[in-house]
Design a protein around this motif. Structure first.
Motif, PDB file in Angstrom:
ATOM      1  N   CYS A 224       0.805  -1.199  -0.102  1.00  0.00           N
ATOM      2  CA  CYS A 224      -0.076   0.058   0.063  1.00  0.00           C
ATOM      3  C   CYS A 224       0.934   1.254   0.018  1.00  0.00           C
ATOM      4  CB  CYS A 224      -0.817  -0.124   1.121  1.00  0.00           C
ATOM      5  SG  CYS A 224      -1.846  -1.431   1.356  1.00  0.00           S
ATOM      6  N   LEU A 235      -3.683   3.570   8.611  1.00  0.00           N
ATOM      7  CA  LEU A 235      -3.763   2.200   7.934  1.00  0.00           C
ATOM      8  C   LEU A 235      -3.565   1.217   8.922  1.00  0.00           C
ATOM      9  CD1 LEU A 235      -4.192   0.725   5.431  1.00  0.00           C
ATOM     10  CD2 LEU A 235      -1.750   0.717   5.100  1.00  0.00           C
ATOM     11  N   HIS A 277       5.649   3.184   1.910  1.00  0.00           N
ATOM     12  CA  HIS A 277       5.121   2.063   1.250  1.00  0.00           C
ATOM     13  C   HIS A 277       4.925   1.323   2.570  1.00  0.00           C
ATOM     14  CE1 HIS A 277       5.956   4.157  -2.331  1.00  0.00           C
ATOM     15  NE2 HIS A 277       5.000   3.207  -3.120  1.00  0.00           N
ATOM     16  N   LEU A 298      -9.065  -3.155   2.184  1.00  0.00           N
ATOM     17  CA  LEU A 298      -8.105  -2.160   1.165  1.00  0.00           C
ATOM     18  C   LEU A 298      -9.116  -1.197   0.554  1.00  0.00           C
ATOM     19  CD1 LEU A 298      -5.526  -4.649   0.212  1.00  0.00           C
ATOM     20  CD2 LEU A 298      -5.285  -3.130   1.906  1.00  0.00           C
ATOM     21  N   LEU A 302      -8.915   2.875   0.621  1.00  0.00           N
ATOM     22  CA  LEU A 302      -9.006   3.651  -0.606  1.00  0.00           C
ATOM     23  C   LEU A 302     -10.053   4.620  -0.500  1.00  0.00           C
ATOM     24  CD1 LEU A 302      -8.017   0.803  -3.226  1.00  0.00           C
ATOM     25  CD2 LEU A 302      -6.629   3.002  -2.804  1.00  0.00           C
ATOM     26  N   VAL A 307      -5.000   5.237   1.894  1.00  0.00           N
ATOM     27  CA  VAL A 307      -4.189   4.920   1.081  1.00  0.00           C
ATOM     28  C   VAL A 307      -4.546   5.423  -0.518  1.00  0.00           C
ATOM     29  CG1 VAL A 307      -3.643   2.734   2.207  1.00  0.00           C
ATOM     30  CG2 VAL A 307      -5.189   2.784   0.246  1.00  0.00           C
ATOM     31  N   ALA A 310      -2.884   0.612  -4.027  1.00  0.00           N
ATOM     32  CA  ALA A 310      -2.526  -0.728  -3.298  1.00  0.00           C
ATOM     33  C   ALA A 310      -2.472  -1.794  -4.339  1.00  0.00           C
ATOM     34  CB  ALA A 310      -3.525  -1.008  -2.368  1.00  0.00           C
TER      35      ALA A 310
END
Length: 462
Positions: A224, A235, A277, A298, A302, A307, A310
């Motif tokens: 990510c 995160l 990252h 995830l 987003l 993030v 990913a």
């Protein structure tokens, strides 16, 4: 007198166990700390606990120091030998005694290499939840003596959390054996805890019982991209809430690391070089459920802007490819040359500010230095390696250590996360422990090792 003792050692224990002078292989002259090689007074490589007992009785009677050695993969110098001391290598005590899936335990000698123990557990459908980069060379005794951490601490804990039993030989040859392997045992003090993380200052670990886990049947790996350190922390909080204990690894690579190591190691960048990252790994027992869970987590990250991009590996091979950058640390000597390594822990609330302060401070005070930052920050652990413009400038190295460790102290962190104090960090132990704590450590050592022969000059030893 020491040379006379070396000959006495050879005569008593025999040439099968004892090597002297030029017969001591160079690999036993140093560990990974980068200190100048030293030929020890003698090298002893026992084959059983009784050999260790015999050695310690001889050394205790004569007052000769002993430096325990495992896989020699530590970076703090705890296993670095001395010219006036016996180097005690446990590498021949490498027998796995049993793997018990029902009790979820493995019984092994201290010289068993971690990867060998992992494979033995895997063959029985179990998992040894300790995993570090030096898995192919580090030994269980050293892992326990340094309370090693590694890649999966966020799920399974430090080495201490895996130890169910220990056999330890004290400085005078007394054997302390707590090998019942009981999870619940409140009959007095849990003495084995004294030796975990003590770096061989209190006793020699010879055998152990380690806790095993059911081997996960499913694994998912993702990479990510986040905007900054606060984004990485956001995160972490999000994935902990979404995945719970399925989150098994959370590795942050700041641009200083990611943008240098990938091209330096010839690895194609999976995501463009922007901010930090994060390498994420989740494990579970249902392929479908785990895949759906991490895809949903995830996707939410987003949508919420946690993030910016990913990649979710489509196969185990792709997963290993995503790990390649993080595990490129073995290429340090080729890409960076001589390094000053730091292994520290920082409270999460101070992580962003401290990383920024350290990176900016190094750039300002040592122009031309290359500082790479990465770590398993889900368990507070930050790694930093610095290549100074002149590796032989010891004054600059000393000033660099003072700067970094002062910053860690001021942030409420610790100068050692998972590699111990050894010979390298002795001057900075007071940055993380109070005078009263250090005095108590030394009082315990004086009780168990009144002559101070175990690993003198290391850790908290006076």
């Amino acid at each position: 007198m020491t040379q006379d003792f070396a000959q006495q050692l050879l005569a008593t224990l025999g040439p099968d166990l004892v090597a002297l002078g030029a017969d001591i292989p160079p690999r036993y002259h140093h560990d990974w700390a980068g200190l100048p090689p030293v030929t020890p007074l003698a090298l002893v490589r026992p084959r059983r606990t009784e050999d260790v007992v015999a050695l310690m009785r001889l050394c205790h009677a004569a007052g000769v120091p002993v430096v325990p050695q495992g896989g020699l993969s530590g970076i703090s110098g705890a296993a670095h030998p001395r010219a006036d001391a016996v180097a005690l290598s446990l590498d021949r005590m490498n027998r796995i005694e049993s793997v018990d899936p029902q009790a979820a335990q493995i019984v092994a000698e201290a010289g068993v290499v971690l990867e060998v123990a992992q494979m033995a557990a895997r063959d029985q459908g179990m998992l040894l939840g300790i995993d570090i980069g030096a898995r192919g060379s580090c030994q269980l005794g050293g892992v326990i003596a340094t309370n090693a951490g590694g890649n999966t601490v966020i799920r399974y804990g430090m080495a201490r959390d895996h130890v169910l039993g220990l056999e330890v030989v004290l400085a005078d040859g007394t054997v302390i054996s707590d090998m019942a392997g009981l999870i619940k045992n409140n009959a007095g003090m849990d003495l084995k805890q004294l030796f975990i993380g003590s770096e061989g200052l209190l006793g020699i670990v010879t055998r152990c019982i380690l806790r095993l886990q059911p081997a996960p049947r499913a694994i998912e790996t993702a990479l990510c991209a986040v905007a900054d350190t606060q984004g990485a922390l956001a995160l972490l909080a999000h994935l902990r809430g979404a995945l719970g204990p399925q989150l098994s690894s959370f590795e942050v690579m700041w641009p200083s690391f990611y943008n240098v190591m990938a091209p330096g190691a010839g690895i194609a960048l999976p995501l463009p070089p922007r901010g930090p990252h994060v390498l994420v790994e989740a494990t579970g027992f249902s392929d479908t459920a785990l895949r759906e869970g991490i895809e949903e987590a995830l996707g939410e990250a987003l949508e919420q802007g946690i993030v910016s991009d990913a990649i979710l590996a489509k196969s185990a091979q792709e997963g290993r490819g995503l790990w390649a950058v993080r595990e490129s640390v073995s290429e340090y000597p080729v890409i960076l040359g001589p390094l000053v390594p730091f292994d520290v822990s920082i409270p999460l609330k101070a992580m962003a500010e401290t990383v920024a302060l350290i990176e900016a401070g190094i750039a300002a005070r040592w122009p031309g230095a290359r500082a790479l930052t990465y770590g398993h920050i889900g368990d507070n652990n930050l790694h930093l390696v610095v290549a100074l413009p002149d590796p032989a400038d010891h004054a600059a190295e000393k000033a660099l250590k003072g700067f970094v460790y002062d910053a860690i102290r001021d942030a409420g962190g610790t100068v050692s996360a998972e590699h111990g104090i050894g010979a390298i960090k002795r001057d900075y132990l007071g940055h993380s422990r109070t005078a009263a704590e250090i005095a108590l450590m030394r009082a315990i050592k004086a009780t168990l090792d009144p002559k101070g022969i175990l690993n003198p000059g290391k850790g908290f030893a006076a």
